[in-house]
Design an enzyme around this catalytic site. Structure first.
Site, PDB file in Angstrom:
ATOM      1  N   HIS A 107       0.842  -1.197   0.000  1.00 15.51           N
ATOM      2  CA  HIS A 107       0.000   0.000   0.000  1.00 15.51           C
ATOM      3  C   HIS A 107       0.879   1.250   0.000  1.00 15.51           C
ATOM      4  O   HIS A 107       1.940   1.270   0.626  1.00 15.51           O
ATOM      5  CB  HIS A 107      -0.911   0.040   1.223  1.00 15.51           C
ATOM      6  CG  HIS A 107      -1.774  -1.166   1.364  1.00 15.51           C
ATOM      7  ND1 HIS A 107      -2.671  -1.566   0.398  1.00 15.51           N
ATOM      8  CD2 HIS A 107      -1.877  -2.090   2.353  1.00 15.51           C
ATOM      9  CE1 HIS A 107      -3.287  -2.665   0.800  1.00 15.51           C
ATOM     10  NE2 HIS A 107      -2.819  -3.004   1.980  1.00 15.51           N
TER      11      HIS A 107
ATOM     12  N   GLU B 237      -1.853  -0.080   8.086  1.00 10.35           N
ATOM     13  CA  GLU B 237      -2.866  -0.945   8.701  1.00 10.35           C
ATOM     14  C   GLU B 237      -2.238  -1.839   9.758  1.00 10.35           C
ATOM     15  O   GLU B 237      -1.019  -1.885   9.920  1.00 10.35           O
ATOM     16  CB  GLU B 237      -3.553  -1.791   7.628  1.00 10.35           C
ATOM     17  CG  GLU B 237      -2.624  -2.716   6.873  1.00 10.35           C
ATOM     18  CD  GLU B 237      -3.278  -3.403   5.675  1.00 10.35           C
ATOM     19  OE1 GLU B 237      -4.479  -3.215   5.443  1.00 10.35           O
ATOM     20  OE2 GLU B 237      -2.568  -4.125   4.962  1.00 10.35           O
TER      21      GLU B 237
ATOM     22  N   HIS C 169       3.177  -7.450   1.784  1.00  9.31           N
ATOM     23  CA  HIS C 169       2.487  -8.374   2.683  1.00  9.31           C
ATOM     24  C   HIS C 169       1.408  -9.161   1.949  1.00  9.31           C
ATOM     25  O   HIS C 169       0.979  -8.779   0.864  1.00  9.31           O
ATOM     26  CB  HIS C 169       1.845  -7.611   3.851  1.00  9.31           C
ATOM     27  CG  HIS C 169       0.788  -6.638   3.414  1.00  9.31           C
ATOM     28  ND1 HIS C 169       1.102  -5.382   2.932  1.00  9.31           N
ATOM     29  CD2 HIS C 169      -0.561  -6.728   3.346  1.00  9.31           C
ATOM     30  CE1 HIS C 169      -0.012  -4.744   2.614  1.00  9.31           C
ATOM     31  NE2 HIS C 169      -1.038  -5.536   2.847  1.00  9.31           N
TER      32      HIS C 169
ATOM     33  N   ARG D  95      -1.003  -4.610  -6.429  1.00 15.31           N
ATOM     34  CA  ARG D  95      -0.686  -6.035  -6.452  1.00 15.31           C
ATOM     35  C   ARG D  95       0.619  -6.299  -7.191  1.00 15.31           C
ATOM     36  O   ARG D  95       0.800  -5.850  -8.322  1.00 15.31           O
ATOM     37  CB  ARG D  95      -1.799  -6.819  -7.162  1.00 15.31           C
ATOM     38  CG  ARG D  95      -3.054  -6.980  -6.370  1.00 15.31           C
ATOM     39  CD  ARG D  95      -4.008  -7.975  -7.039  1.00 15.31           C
ATOM     40  NE  ARG D  95      -5.357  -7.617  -6.655  1.00 15.31           N
ATOM     41  CZ  ARG D  95      -6.215  -6.982  -7.443  1.00 15.31           C
ATOM     42  NH1 ARG D  95      -5.901  -6.694  -8.691  1.00 15.31           N
ATOM     43  NH2 ARG D  95      -7.406  -6.676  -6.999  1.00 15.31           N
TER      44      ARG D  95
END
Length: 324
Positions: free
Chosen positions: A105, A122, A180, A200
């Site tokens: 991200h 996150e 991740h 991605r």
């Protein structure tokens, strides 16, 4: 402004079908539409999912409408994203019935972000994990942009990634820029910046829900990865003592604590921030100013900053999020 007394807000989740999803969120008594449900957006104020309150005087209102009417008073001094004015966090439950794509991200300052979109830092709290479950968590030591790009071109990206075994109770902090992926067999509570931007790197060459390969974002990913590390941390949380908060993730955007409830626990909100409670396991009662509500695993509550004193009771594990 109409005088609605602040109270804990519970929302109807927005369920999202995902190629990697399943039916595990039914274990929390949640109603799932048909299909492979990968994400339940439990508290959301985003164009891709805005949750609506299910009880009390504000029932039927979306979090966006509550933000507009009561936000300045209810959400606290830090209860807004400075970039787009929306609620700053997004709370999800994830059912990973299959491996998620290898992803990364961006941070708030990445110039290719869509207009009004935030970056995405996150954290995960593992609610359930099958034996042998694992996640992808960061690059191996010494993997730089050139090495990763070469590995991608040669179809061996997995060689450069760290695999970590997981079990229930593990907590992972995933700052923007950290490569991740959740893998099959885990159910996760995710606390994140209010963003839906994912790049991605690799998706196992599998077709998406529409039968076509899902889009990859190699250049954006290579641009935003923090090759020297972004400060990702992880911990076992079994040391949490009843009636005391154990901080399990800390970032510029949120602080997340784990609490174990075994008897009456008196707490108080702070004018600076709302409080989000995710009931991770067990059940009990949430009490505030002469009212109470039974609560159970899988339920999430948004407590206004102006709620003041509240109380938890019963036998349960609670994950608390505040704005830093």
């Amino acid at each position: 402004m109409s005088q609605v007394q602040p109270y804990p807000l519970q929302f109807k989740p927005e369920m999202k079908e995902r190629i990697w999803g399943g039916r595990a969120l039914e274990q929390f008594g949640l109603e799932l539409p048909e299909g492979s449900i990968g994400e339940g957006w439990m508290i959301g104020d985003h164009p891709n999912g805005t949750t609506k309150v299910i009880s009390g005087p504000l029932a039927g209102l979306g979090l966006d409408e509550i933000r507009e009417q009561y936000g300045k008073e209810w959400f606290g001094a830090k209860g807004f994203s400075e970039k787009n004015g929306r609620f700053p966090l997004l709370i999800k439950l994830l059912d990973c019935n299959d491996d998620l794509s290898i992803q990364v991200h961006p941070s708030d300052d990445y110039e290719a972000l869509p207009a009004g979109e935030l970056g995405k830092t996150e954290m995960w709290y593992i609610l359930d994990a099958k034996p042998g479950a694992k996640i992808i968590y960061g690059l191996k030591e010494g993997v730089d942009r050139a090495a990763l790009e070469q590995a991608i071109n040669e179809g061996r990206i997995m060689d450069g990634l760290q695999e970590v075994p997981v079990e229930a109770g593990d907590a992972f902090y995933i700052p923007a820029g950290t490569v991740h992926a959740l893998c099959a067999g885990v159910v996760v509570a995710e606390i994140q910046q209010n963003s839906d931007t994912t790049y991605r790197l690799y998706d196992y060459n599998r077709p998406g829900l529409d039968g076509k390969l899902r889009e990859l974002h190699i250049e954006d990913s290579l641009n935003v990865i923090a090759y020297e590390g972004a400060g990702a941390t992880r911990m076992k949380t079994s040391a949490a003592s009843p009636g005391q908060w154990l901080t399990i993730a800390e970032s510029p955007y949120f602080v997340v604590d784990k609490g174990v409830v075994r008897e009456r626990w008196q707490l108080e909100t702070n004018p600076a921030s709302f409080v989000i409670l995710v009931i991770a396991e067990g059940s009990g009662e949430l009490k505030w100013s002469g009212s109470s509500q039974t609560v159970k695993a899988g339920e999430c509550f948004l407590l206004p900053a102006t709620l003041g004193q509240y109380e938890l009771d019963g036998s349960m594990t609670v994950i608390r999020s505040l704005v830093a």
